[in-house]
Scaffold this active site. Structure first.
Site, PDB file in Angstrom:
ATOM      1  N   GLU A 264       0.880  -1.169   0.000  1.00  0.00           N
ATOM      2  CA  GLU A 264       0.000   0.000   0.000  1.00  0.00           C
ATOM      3  C   GLU A 264       0.914   1.213   0.000  1.00  0.00           C
ATOM      4  OE1 GLU A 264      -2.387  -0.798   3.418  1.00  0.00           O
ATOM      5  OE2 GLU A 264      -3.543  -2.313   2.368  1.00  0.00           O
ATOM      6  N   CYS A 298      -2.564   8.931   3.606  1.00  0.00           N
ATOM      7  CA  CYS A 298      -2.286   8.490   2.232  1.00  0.00           C
ATOM      8  C   CYS A 298      -3.467   8.756   1.314  1.00  0.00           C
ATOM      9  CB  CYS A 298      -1.941   7.016   2.225  1.00  0.00           C
ATOM     10  SG  CYS A 298      -3.238   6.029   2.973  1.00  0.00           S
ATOM     11  N   GLU A 400       3.637  13.502  -5.023  1.00  0.00           N
ATOM     12  CA  GLU A 400       3.050  13.397  -3.692  1.00  0.00           C
ATOM     13  C   GLU A 400       3.844  14.270  -2.718  1.00  0.00           C
ATOM     14  OE1 GLU A 400       3.634   9.813  -1.273  1.00  0.00           O
ATOM     15  OE2 GLU A 400       1.516   9.895  -0.733  1.00  0.00           O
TER      16      GLU A 400
HETATM   17  P1  NAD Z   1       8.671   5.129   3.927  1.00  0.00           P
HETATM   18  O1  NAD Z   1       8.551   4.327   2.683  1.00  0.00           O
HETATM   19  O2  NAD Z   1       9.754   6.119   4.043  1.00  0.00           O
HETATM   20  O3  NAD Z   1       8.831   4.176   5.204  1.00  0.00           O
HETATM   21  C1  NAD Z   1       7.886   3.166   5.499  1.00  0.00           C
HETATM   22  C2  NAD Z   1       8.591   2.045   6.230  1.00  0.00           C
HETATM   23  O4  NAD Z   1       9.520   1.419   5.351  1.00  0.00           O
HETATM   24  C3  NAD Z   1       9.381   2.492   7.457  1.00  0.00           C
HETATM   25  O5  NAD Z   1       9.204   1.542   8.483  1.00  0.00           O
HETATM   26  C4  NAD Z   1      10.815   2.478   6.937  1.00  0.00           C
HETATM   27  O6  NAD Z   1      11.789   2.291   7.935  1.00  0.00           O
HETATM   28  C5  NAD Z   1      10.769   1.289   6.001  1.00  0.00           C
HETATM   29  N1  NAD Z   1      11.830   1.260   4.982  1.00  0.00           N
HETATM   30  C6  NAD Z   1      12.407   2.320   4.363  1.00  0.00           C
HETATM   31  N2  NAD Z   1      13.333   1.879   3.469  1.00  0.00           N
HETATM   32  C7  NAD Z   1      13.325   0.523   3.523  1.00  0.00           C
HETATM   33  C8  NAD Z   1      14.045  -0.504   2.839  1.00  0.00           C
HETATM   34  N3  NAD Z   1      14.960  -0.228   1.908  1.00  0.00           N
HETATM   35  N4  NAD Z   1      13.765  -1.786   3.159  1.00  0.00           N
HETATM   36  C9  NAD Z   1      12.824  -2.090   4.086  1.00  0.00           C
HETATM   37  N5  NAD Z   1      12.124  -1.165   4.772  1.00  0.00           N
HETATM   38  C10 NAD Z   1      12.357   0.137   4.482  1.00  0.00           C
HETATM   39  O7  NAD Z   1       7.232   5.801   4.132  1.00  0.00           O
HETATM   40  P2  NAD Z   1       6.813   6.833   5.268  1.00  0.00           P
HETATM   41  O8  NAD Z   1       7.478   8.128   4.984  1.00  0.00           O
HETATM   42  O9  NAD Z   1       6.982   6.183   6.592  1.00  0.00           O
HETATM   43  O10 NAD Z   1       5.232   6.959   5.001  1.00  0.00           O
HETATM   44  C11 NAD Z   1       4.671   7.892   4.119  1.00  0.00           C
HETATM   45  C12 NAD Z   1       4.319   7.218   2.796  1.00  0.00           C
HETATM   46  O11 NAD Z   1       3.438   6.132   3.050  1.00  0.00           O
HETATM   47  C13 NAD Z   1       3.589   8.126   1.830  1.00  0.00           C
HETATM   48  O12 NAD Z   1       4.073   7.897   0.540  1.00  0.00           O
HETATM   49  C14 NAD Z   1       2.134   7.635   1.918  1.00  0.00           C
HETATM   50  O13 NAD Z   1       1.354   7.868   0.788  1.00  0.00           O
HETATM   51  C15 NAD Z   1       2.338   6.182   2.151  1.00  0.00           C
HETATM   52  N6  NAD Z   1       1.179   5.582   2.782  1.00  0.00           N
HETATM   53  C16 NAD Z   1       0.369   4.784   2.016  1.00  0.00           C
HETATM   54  C17 NAD Z   1      -0.761   4.221   2.587  1.00  0.00           C
HETATM   55  C18 NAD Z   1      -1.688   3.349   1.781  1.00  0.00           C
HETATM   56  O14 NAD Z   1      -2.561   2.710   2.364  1.00  0.00           O
HETATM   57  N7  NAD Z   1      -1.537   3.290   0.474  1.00  0.00           N
HETATM   58  C19 NAD Z   1      -1.052   4.451   3.943  1.00  0.00           C
HETATM   59  C20 NAD Z   1      -0.199   5.271   4.674  1.00  0.00           C
HETATM   60  C21 NAD Z   1       0.925   5.826   4.092  1.00  0.00           C
END
Ligand code: NAD
Length: 496
Positions: A264, A298, A400
């Site tokens: 997601e 999101c 975004e």
């Molecule tokens: P992010 O991708 O920076 O981080 C999310 C998670 O992934 C964190 O726990 C982070 O530590 C981990 N992560 C980062 N790099 C990684 C890697 N290389 N390998 C494994 N894990 C890794 O996202 P964020 O900034 O925490 O959240 C915001 C984003 O999430 C926005 O783009 C938003 O649209 C999206 N979002 C989507 C939904 C949905 O349902 N579609 C819901 C909430 C947020």
């Protein structure tokens, strides 16, 4: 290798250890947990090394064959109900942890984040207890009969990687179905919002969830706990919520061993307002979709299209709503608008505010950082912001931002607005505001998104499919759709 610590000692020193095989595991590698309303350090988080991640995955693997794996499904379902009840009993603790980690307004924590955190265990437990499996009777070449029936078996060890914006809701949205289906879990919460994962671990221990079924490894993503967990060969499936670029990295990790993923991800969601819409209801819904949780949802709206006869009125009324928002600390002086989650995120959103000026936007309101009282000056505050006047190719209209901001553009025809709303690589959500039933249904079918709301926004029935089209996601979770990821179908063919 980490050291085992007692929970009350960790609490007393504001330390968040990992939770592995029913033990609290501290490490020497630490990072700060920061209050986004003040910028002050409120705790220290123990980052998992490769060793802790390995132990957590092995504990989760072992638990598949332990009491959890042998448990009758009725007992498992009862355990999920107990988790939901315990979250509700500790409601205040969760609200406090979530508001402290994120700065979200109290009413958002109390009415959205925490209640959904409990509901995600209860609803998935009830749902999966009542799902039938398919059977087919067939004729065989020798003139006899065979019966096929499907069994649903747990997928195995699930890695849950969660983001920071609505931490408890988004984490439990995955934990609930994962556990209801009999899997075991290793959770890597966002490094920005680590507290609710530890509270969940406390709840799991309090209700007697068997050892190793739920584990928490803290840490960052790339070249840290997130990457080590998703690369671990002992993980059978990865469910992730976060940015699309992170999803690409996780997909590369999942390719080794051909592990399935459920993603997601990001969005650039449109709201479309037709001239016949009920404008009072539209403004209320639209404002929520743009500014709730400081735009860090999101499903939030960042592109608004308004049919020309009501364009000026919608812009003026949205400006008034934005300017009435009261920034402040959760629960302090009627505040209804929190900060952004981190310094890095504030810098990113402000860079888009500057870009909008460079691209020639008309700034209707906002565009900077609000003046805050002395005790909150160190926080990551931001003004709700509205622009008009940009072309469809502007970066601000296409990328975004994930902040409390939107661009409002006029449109003339239905055909035109469908094309403009669909001209994006994302496809998470949209909302349409109209009194015309035909328009509503046509838009619902034509918009290339996972969820389309008509005259509403963020109205969620957990039995429905949820996920993103295009680069906003892979797969659908919610209701019985979660079964597709959290279980595997095994067909048994019986020759009679
Ligand atoms: P992010 O991708 O920076 O981080 C999310 C998670 O992934 C964190 O726990 C982070 O530590 C981990 N992560 C980062 N790099 C990684 C890697 N290389 N390998 C494994 N894990 C890794 O996202 P964020 O900034 O925490 O959240 C915001 C984003 O999430 C926005 O783009 C938003 O649209 C999206 N979002 C989507 C939904 C949905 O349902 N579609 C819901 C909430 C947020």
């Amino acid at each position: 290798m980490g050291q085992i610590v007692k929970l009350d000692e960790a609490r007393a020193s504001r330390l968040l250890p990992n939770f592995i095989a029913d033990e609290w595991v501290a490490t020497d590698s630490r990072f700060d947990n920061i209050d986004p309303t003040t910028g002050e350090v409120i705790g220290s988080v123990c980052a998992s090394g490769k060793g802790e991640v390995d132990r957590a995955v092995l504990a989760a693997r072992a638990a598949l064959k332990g009491p959890w794996g042998r448990m009758k499904s009725a007992q498992r379902i009862e355990m999920l109900h107990a988790i939901a009840r315990r979250i509700n009993e500790r409601f205040k603790d969760f609200v406090e942890a979530e508001t402290r980690d994120t700065g979200m307004p109290i009413h958002f924590a109390e009415h959205v984040d925490v209640p959904r955190g409990a509901a995600n265990f209860q609803i998935f437990a009830d749902l999966f207890a009542n799902v039938p499996n398919e059977t087919f009777t067939m004729d065989t070449p020798d003139g006899g009969t065979a019966v096929n029936y499907a069994l649903r078996v747990p997928r195995g060890v699930i890695a849950v990687i969660s983001p920071w914006n609505v931490p408890l809701l988004l984490t439990t949205w995955k934990l609930g179905p994962a556990l209801a289906c009999g899997n075991t879990v290793v959770l890597k919460p966002s490094e920005e919002t680590p507290s609710c994962a530890n509270l969940l671990a406390e709840v799991m221990a309090e209700v007697g969830l068997p050892e190793g079924v739920f584990n928490v490894v803290h840490g960052h993503g790339a070249d840290a706990a997130g990457q080590w967990l998703t690369e671990h060969p002992g993980v059978d499936g990865i469910t992730f919520t976060g940015e699309t670029s992170t999803g690409e990295a996780i997909m590369r990790a999942a390719a080794k061993g051909v592990r399935p993923v459920s993603f997601e991800m990001g969005g650039k969601n449109s709201a479309i307002v037709f001239a016949d819409a009920d404008l009072d209801a539209t403004i209320a819904g639209l404002a929520r979709s743009c500014f709730q949780n400081t735009g860090q949802v999101c499903l939030g709206t960042e592109k608004v299209y308004v049919q020309r006869p009501v364009f000026d009125e919608v812009v003026a009324r949205m400006k008034a709503v934005a300017e009435a928002l009261k920034p402040g600390r959760p629960g302090e002086g009627g505040a209804d608008f929190g900060p952004l989650n981190s310094r890095t995120h504030q810098a990113k959103v402000l860079s888009y505010y500057a870009l909008a000026r460079e691209e020639g936007a008309v700034q209707v309101t906002g565009g900077g950082v609000p003046a805050m009282p002395d005790h909150l000056k160190g926080g990551w505050w931001i003004e709700p912001t509205i622009w008009t006047g940009l072309g469809d190719d502007a970066r601000v209209v296409n990328e975004e931002i994930f902040g409390p901001c939107c661009h409002i553009a006029p449109f003339d025809t239905e055909e035109e607005v469908i094309a403009r709303a669909n001209a994006t690589e994302y496809g998470l959500a949209a909302s349409v505001w109209t009194r015309d039933l035909g328009t509503a249904h046509r838009l619902g079918a034509a918009l290339e998104v996972g969820v389309c709301w008509i005259n509403s926004w963020f109205l969620r029935d957990l039995r429905t499919a949820f996920g993103g089209a295009k680069q906003s996601g892979i797969g659908r979770e919610g209701g019985v759709h979660s079964l597709e990821f959290y279980t595997e179908l095994r067909n048994v063919c019986v020759k009679l």
